[in-house]
Scaffold this motif. Structure first.
Motif, PDB file in Angstrom:
ATOM      1  N   GLU A 148       3.171  -4.107  -4.184  1.00  0.00           N
ATOM      2  CA  GLU A 148       1.900  -4.253  -4.916  1.00  0.00           C
ATOM      3  C   GLU A 148       1.339  -5.662  -4.736  1.00  0.00           C
ATOM      4  O   GLU A 148       0.152  -5.852  -4.466  1.00  0.00           O
ATOM      5  CB  GLU A 148       2.115  -3.985  -6.408  1.00  0.00           C
ATOM      6  N   CYS A 205       0.008  -6.238  -1.169  1.00  0.00           N
ATOM      7  CA  CYS A 205      -1.289  -5.570  -0.963  1.00  0.00           C
ATOM      8  C   CYS A 205      -2.405  -6.316  -1.687  1.00  0.00           C
ATOM      9  O   CYS A 205      -3.476  -6.569  -1.109  1.00  0.00           O
ATOM     10  CB  CYS A 205      -1.224  -4.126  -1.464  1.00  0.00           C
ATOM     11  N   ARG A 212      -5.259   2.230  -7.512  1.00  0.00           N
ATOM     12  CA  ARG A 212      -3.824   2.322  -7.826  1.00  0.00           C
ATOM     13  C   ARG A 212      -3.555   3.112  -9.111  1.00  0.00           C
ATOM     14  O   ARG A 212      -2.416   3.466  -9.384  1.00  0.00           O
ATOM     15  CB  ARG A 212      -3.220   0.919  -7.954  1.00  0.00           C
ATOM     16  N   PRO A 248       0.196   2.694  -2.874  1.00  0.00           N
ATOM     17  CA  PRO A 248      -0.305   1.364  -2.484  1.00  0.00           C
ATOM     18  C   PRO A 248      -0.979   1.316  -1.121  1.00  0.00           C
ATOM     19  O   PRO A 248      -2.041   0.713  -0.976  1.00  0.00           O
ATOM     20  CB  PRO A 248       0.959   0.496  -2.511  1.00  0.00           C
ATOM     21  N   MET A 250       4.799  -6.680 -11.317  1.00  0.00           N
ATOM     22  CA  MET A 250       4.372  -5.816 -10.215  1.00  0.00           C
ATOM     23  C   MET A 250       5.423  -5.843  -9.111  1.00  0.00           C
ATOM     24  O   MET A 250       6.054  -6.856  -8.862  1.00  0.00           O
ATOM     25  CB  MET A 250       3.025  -6.282  -9.660  1.00  0.00           C
TER      26      MET A 250
END
Length: 381
Positions: A5, A8, A134, A139, A1
């Motif tokens: 990402e 978050c 997502r 995001p 990721m």
């Protein structure tokens, strides 16, 4: 990721933990539902049903609830009425997922085990919503919408009580994610899908929400893969109601009689009471903010949630798969609430949360696009 990402996702996990942890160190707030799940947990640990019922409903766990009922006539009592306890137990007997998990950690957590299991799912909700959003949104949009839904007041009403609601919502979100994975990645996701639907059917009566969501996507895309997913989901949802059968008629009569033993369970009596019961639920849902500490804020959040649902429903003919799935989910949620027809401080309405999250994300996306357009026009001018 990617780094964004992970940041978050990490922040949303932290947010969920911040919401959940304070409840883990305060007194457990038992409800009648929680007592029935405690009975089932003790059955998993090896006690007979009768012994477990007696050990819970005659214990200190039930005493605060009994004290609240002592001034009422016996026919209006719940926890302090053996007839009510015996009759009501049937409506909980198919919900084994949470009691089984609680039994696994009971040697360490004791009587807090049900609460801790519930809080674990509660803490995961913001991150799970983010993973769902997502599949379609950027995001920052997914994170903001997930955080908004994690702050919805009905979730905070639910949090301090041992219940199956958090896990029901968590499994519903996971099911929607897996449905999208199966659509894009093939039927290798089928075993995961079947397991999630099966677990949900033994957690809450919310499998209808998943099934209507996949049915709408299968119909819209004329997809054989989604049709297979729908068929397997229907089969996976059957064991719970077949093993622990409770007639819909009895359940509706019980709800319409304010969760007391109904004097009449005929369809004629139910049909006569149903319209007024449904109208009462709608009125109580609308008035929910008035019973909170910050009614103006709660009304505002409710307005945003409803605006999100409207944005979802009028999202146009070029809907992406997540939007179609969310609309199907909203249809299933409406049917689920209509079949339950009882007011629970918006607890049953939590099945709308995934659809609300997608709708709010659509609103946020459109606001950002409008803002960029205005900035571009200003720069060009």
């Amino acid at each position: 990721m990617r780094r964004k990402e992970l940041i978050c996702l990490g922040l949303l996990l932290l947010l969920g933990l911040l919401f959940a942890l304070p409840h883990a160190f305060s007194a457990v707030q038992w409800t009648p539902d929680g007592l029935f799940y405690e009975v089932q947990k003790r059955q998993v640990q090896g006690m007979s049903r009768d012994a477990a019922m007696e050990s819970v409903f005659e214990s200190d766990l039930a005493e605060p609830l009994k004290q609240e009922e002592r001034d009422q006539p016996m026919r209006l009592r719940g926890v302090d009425n053996p007839r009510w306890v015996e009759y009501s137990s049937r409506f909980y007997e198919r919900r084994w997922t949470v009691p089984v998990m609680a039994a696994l950690i009971a040697p360490i957590a004791g009587t807090r085990s049900l609460e801790l299991v519930s809080l674990f799912a509660f803490a995961l909700l913001p991150a799970l919503l983010y993973l769902l959003l997502r599949r379609r949104f950027a995001p920052e949009v997914a994170a903001a919408s997930s955080a908004f839904c994690a702050l919805l007041p009905p979730l905070f009403v639910l949090a301090p009580h041992p219940s199956t609601d958090s896990w029901g919502l968590a499994l519903l979100i996971v099911g929607l994610i897996v449905a999208l994975k199966a659509r894009d990645g093939g039927l290798r996701w089928l075993p995961v899908w079947v397991l999630v639907v099966l677990m949900l059917s033994f957690t809450r009566d919310a499998t209808l929400v998943l099934l209507t969501a996949t049915a709408l996507l299968a119909f819209r895309e004329r997809s054989r893969r989604m049709a297979v997913l729908l068929g397997s989901g229907v089969l996976a949802s059957l064991p719970a109601p077949l093993i622990f059968s409770v007639p819909v008629r009895d359940s509706l009569a019980y709800a319409l009689n304010d969760f007391r033993v109904p004097p009449d369970t005929t369809w004629g009596a139910i049909i006569g009471e149903y319209p007024s019961g449904l109208l009462s639920v709608v009125r109580s849902d609308i008035a929910f903010p008035l019973h909170t500490g910050v009614p103006v804020l709660v009304f505002a959040m409710g307005a945003i949630a409803i605006a999100g649902l409207i944005a979802l429903l009028v999202s146009g003919t070029r809907r992406q798969p997540l939007e179609t799935l969310a609309i199907g989910s909203a249809i299933g949620a409406a049917l689920t609430v209509a079949l339950a027809v009882n007011y629970t401080a918006l607890r049953l309405e939590l099945v709308f949360v995934p659809s609300v999250a997608v709708g709010v994300a659509l609103l946020a996306e459109r606001l950002l696009a409008y803002r960029r357009e205005r900035i571009s026009l200003t720069a060009a001018g």
